[in-house]
Design an enzyme around this catalytic site. Structure first.
Site, mmCIF file in Angstrom:
data_model
loop_
_atom_site.group_PDB
_atom_site.id
_atom_site.type_symbol
_atom_site.label_atom_id
_atom_site.label_comp_id
_atom_site.label_asym_id
_atom_site.label_seq_id
_atom_site.Cartn_x
_atom_site.Cartn_y
_atom_site.Cartn_z
ATOM 1 N N GLU A 144 132.834 86.848 5.883
ATOM 2 C CA GLU A 144 132.067 87.300 4.710
ATOM 3 C C GLU A 144 130.592 87.557 5.001
ATOM 4 O O GLU A 144 129.706 86.839 4.517
ATOM 5 C CB GLU A 144 132.198 86.285 3.563
ATOM 6 C CG GLU A 144 133.578 86.232 2.973
ATOM 7 C CD GLU A 144 133.692 85.260 1.803
ATOM 8 O OE1 GLU A 144 132.773 84.455 1.593
ATOM 9 O OE2 GLU A 144 134.697 85.322 1.097
ATOM 10 N N GLU A 323 141.743 86.440 1.413
ATOM 11 C CA GLU A 323 141.702 85.170 0.674
ATOM 12 C C GLU A 323 141.944 85.495 -0.794
ATOM 13 O O GLU A 323 141.269 86.357 -1.360
ATOM 14 C CB GLU A 323 140.329 84.507 0.800
ATOM 15 C CG GLU A 323 139.943 84.168 2.214
ATOM 16 C CD GLU A 323 138.548 83.545 2.305
ATOM 17 O OE1 GLU A 323 137.959 83.170 1.268
ATOM 18 O OE2 GLU A 323 138.034 83.445 3.430
HETATM 19 C C1 GAL Z 1 135.147 82.297 0.381
HETATM 20 C C2 GAL Z 1 135.032 81.817 1.819
HETATM 21 C C3 GAL Z 1 135.955 80.648 2.100
HETATM 22 C C4 GAL Z 1 135.844 79.632 1.003
HETATM 23 C C5 GAL Z 1 136.139 80.276 -0.316
HETATM 24 C C6 GAL Z 1 136.105 79.336 -1.488
HETATM 25 O O1 GAL Z 1 134.027 83.013 -0.008
HETATM 26 O O2 GAL Z 1 135.326 82.844 2.730
HETATM 27 O O3 GAL Z 1 135.628 80.082 3.340
HETATM 28 O O4 GAL Z 1 134.570 79.077 1.015
HETATM 29 O O5 GAL Z 1 135.184 81.272 -0.545
HETATM 30 O O6 GAL Z 1 136.377 80.019 -2.690
#
Ligand code: GAL
Length: 641
Positions: A144, A323
């Site tokens: 990110e 994710e």
């Molecule tokens: C994303 C990140 C993850 C985790 C997640 C929690 O932005 O890539 O590592 O922190 O958020 O929602």
């Protein structure tokens, strides 16, 4: 290629004796991809140049034996503590001059060359070790970019890099005078408030001035920062490619626009992004309180789709959700649990927009540290969360279904990260943003049942589309203007189109639209409560232009000023339309271009893909539409002939 599910896994946070069971349980749940190691630098290189891969070998082996494919992360988003001891000045610096400290993640400055070289070294060692490992089927570089406000840093390294970059730029291709610093002074219009420089090392950051800095100064610094992100990514990608033929991605974020994602993706094989529908609704979307309340447990009906379409363009057609929120998150102002069914809706919506893989964050909720209150698919003690039923359901649906579908829509929107910078520097009114303008157009089209593609401003042509929208492109390269002029279907351009040059100087319009005589006489911004009414239904909100033209006038303001004009297939819009003005504009174009549309019920969205049509219900109640009942937090998928 089959549509697949994945999960993000942190074996380093759990005892070894459960790794095997975890892998088996993933398999049982229908998960075929796992992403690992993107934050494990301290475990891989516990001391400078001393490496420990034994644990990672074992995890990779276990996953491989269980038939789970691996996305291996490069760990550069989480530099170990010793690195900060080696290079204390690698830390990013805030506008106030304070260094951001060690103790979370992303604590590095893209301009710190020694740090970047250390990244290259660790990436080289990892890529060499695992590049030909048959279980490593994809790579993720870093994590990110830009998240937690990390694109921009005001460090000494950044200042040095920026000054050199400016010198190079103004010595090579800009300006008419011979002396590079005079070129810069001339290009930026520094003959104003005595802002002229005598040398490049006099140029500081465009911050903390008494009043606004020169927008040209701000623009160049943002461009420099954006290029550093792309360069950082490229340097890692080139190393991985030496050792591996598996595809490379980066997991982008929602509504992060500080760097040019298209430029980063020049060195990726596919794009991916991290989708947190409920977190984003609370944290990132410009929306009324009532909208947030209505969709609190479902997420905004357009925000995910917007990014699916955008990242499909960024990834040149190939993209994943790396994710996805499986329950409540820990980081938004409020963190509700999703309505039962929504995780399945979000997942299928991603597939409907062409995702190859949807991967959940994370396998098991963390016991310790910052994300204890972030749900996973299992609780810390290992019990399944209720959401696993939904995942099970998706897995069985995927068994019988359906390959990844590629499709081309009939409507394209040009998304331009460069123009976004111009708006950020000069919004001209409180709350005005490029992202919100483009999002309004996108939402307006979706409410009329449209499926949409995003297009890079540097795409080769607009062939195959029936309508191209180019909202708010304050800066337009000649190539974009040529494409507009070559296109034979409708192009809707504006407001603020091509109104600035490369150095943020005001630009006449005639050169941009050879077929238009169009000049902005004045522009204004206003409070949302005082819109400018149009003669037909609807109004301009936030922003509008007073233009002079002899082109055909399609819409006027109530007081008779041109609001929408056309010359042949090119239309220019002189303001920011509200929902009903937008609808009028679209309906007229749909009729001309014979584009079918339908008025979607509140909270229902359609997505057409090759051979299939989906209706997603973001409401917490059932909706009847065209004779079908769509249950709440659910969807209908129909095959198209
Ligand atoms: C994303 C990140 C993850 C985790 C997640 C929690 O932005 O890539 O590592 O922190 O958020 O929602």
């Amino acid at each position: 290629m089959k549509r697949c599910l994945g999960v993000c896994y942190y074996p380093e946070q759990w005892p070894r004796n459960i790794w095997e069971t975890d892998a088996q349980n993933m398999k049982r749940l229908g998960i075929s991809w796992v992403r690992i190691a993107e934050f494990s630098w301290a475990k891989i290189e516990p001391q400078p140049y001393i490496y420990d891969f034994e644990w990672l070998d074992e995890v990779i082996d276990i996953m491989g034996k269980n038939g789970i494919k691996i996305v291996l992360g490069t760990p550069t988003a989480a530099p170990p503590r010793w690195m900060v001891d080696l290079y204390p000045d690698m830390l990013p610096v805030e506008q106030s001059g304070i260094s951001r400290q060690f103790g979370s993640r992303r604590h590095y400055c893209f301009s710190h060359e020694k740090f970047v070289r250390h990244c290259e070294l660790v990436v080289e060692i990892i890529a060499k070790r695992y590049g030909r490992n048959p279980n490593i089927k994809a790579w993720q570089i870093d994590n990110e970019y830009g998240c937690h406000d990390t694109t921009i840093s005001y460090s000494a390294a950044a200042l040095n890099g920026y000054q050199k970059w400016l010198k190079y730029k103004f010595s090579h291709n800009l300006g008419k005078k011979c002396n590079p610093i005079d070129n810069l002074n001339h290009a930026w219009g520094n003959n104003f408030w005595s802002m002229t420089y005598a040398s490049f090392d006099q140029i500081g950051f465009p911050i903390n001035c008494v009043t606004d800095p020169n927008p040209a100064h701000s623009l160049s610094f943002l461009e420099y920062c954006s290029e550093k992100v792309a360069e950082f990514n490229k340097r890692q990608a080139l190393i991985i490619k030496k050792y591996s033929s598996s595809p490379i991605t980066h997991n982008f974020m929602g509504k992060i626009t500080e760097f040019d994602h298209f430029k980063v993706s020049d060195n990726l094989d596919f794009a991916s992004w991290d989708s947190y529908p409920l977190g984003f609704l609370e944290d990132r979307i410009s929306a009324s309180e009532s909208h947030r309340i209505t969709y609190a447990r479902q997420g905004d009906p357009d925000f995910q789709a917007f990014h699916h379409d955008l990242y499909r363009a960024v990834g040149n057609g190939r993209w994943w959700v790396m994710e996805q929120q499986p329950g409540s998150v820990n980081w938004a102002p409020f963190n509700p649990m999703p309505l039962e069914g929504m995780v399945r809706v979000w997942t299928w919506e991603a597939f409907a927009h062409g995702a190859e893989v949807v991967s959940f964050f994370r396998w098991r909720q963390a016991k310790s540290a910052q994300e204890q209150l972030h749900s996973g698919l299992q609780c810390p003690a290992g019990k399944k969360m209720p959401v696993t039923n939904e995942i099970q359901e998706i897995s069985s649906e995927l068994k019988n279904a359906s390959e990844v579908k590629k499709s081309k829509s009939q409507i394209g929107i040009v998304f331009d990260y460069e123009s976004e910078r111009y708006w950020r520097i000069q919004p001209h009114g409180k709350g005005n943003s490029y992202f919100d303008l483009v999002f309004d157009f996108y939402r307006g089209l979706r409410k009329l049942g449209q499926s949409i593609d995003f297009i890079s401003p540097n795409a080769d042509s607009f062939d195959g589309y029936k309508l191209i929208l180019i909202p708010g492109a304050m800066f337009m390269e000649n190539k974009l203007v040529e494409k507009i002029n070559e296109f034979s279907h409708t192009v809707l351009v504006g407001p603020r189109a091509g109104c600035r040059d490369r150095n943020f100087n005001l630009k006449g319009f005639s050169s941009f639209f050879p077929r238009f005589d169009l000049e902005i006489i004045a522009s204004e911004t206003f409070r949302p409560e005082t819109p400018v009414r149009l003669s037909e239904e609807g109004c301009f909100v936030r922003y509008r232009e007073l233009i002079s033209t002899s082109a055909k006038i399609l819409m006027k303001t109530e007081s008779g000023d041109p609001a929408l004009i056309s010359n042949g297939n090119i239309q220019y819009l002189a303001g920011w339309p509200d929902e009903s003005a937008m609808k009028n504009i679209f309906l007229r174009i749909f009729e001309d271009e014979k584009l079918p549309f339908k008025q979607m019920p509140e909270g229902i969205r359609e997505r057409r893909n090759t051979g299939e049509c989906f209706w997603f219900n973001y409401n917490d109640f059932e909706v009847e539409f065209e004779g079908f009942k769509i249950p709440s937090a659910n969807f209908i998928r129909r095959e198209l002939k």
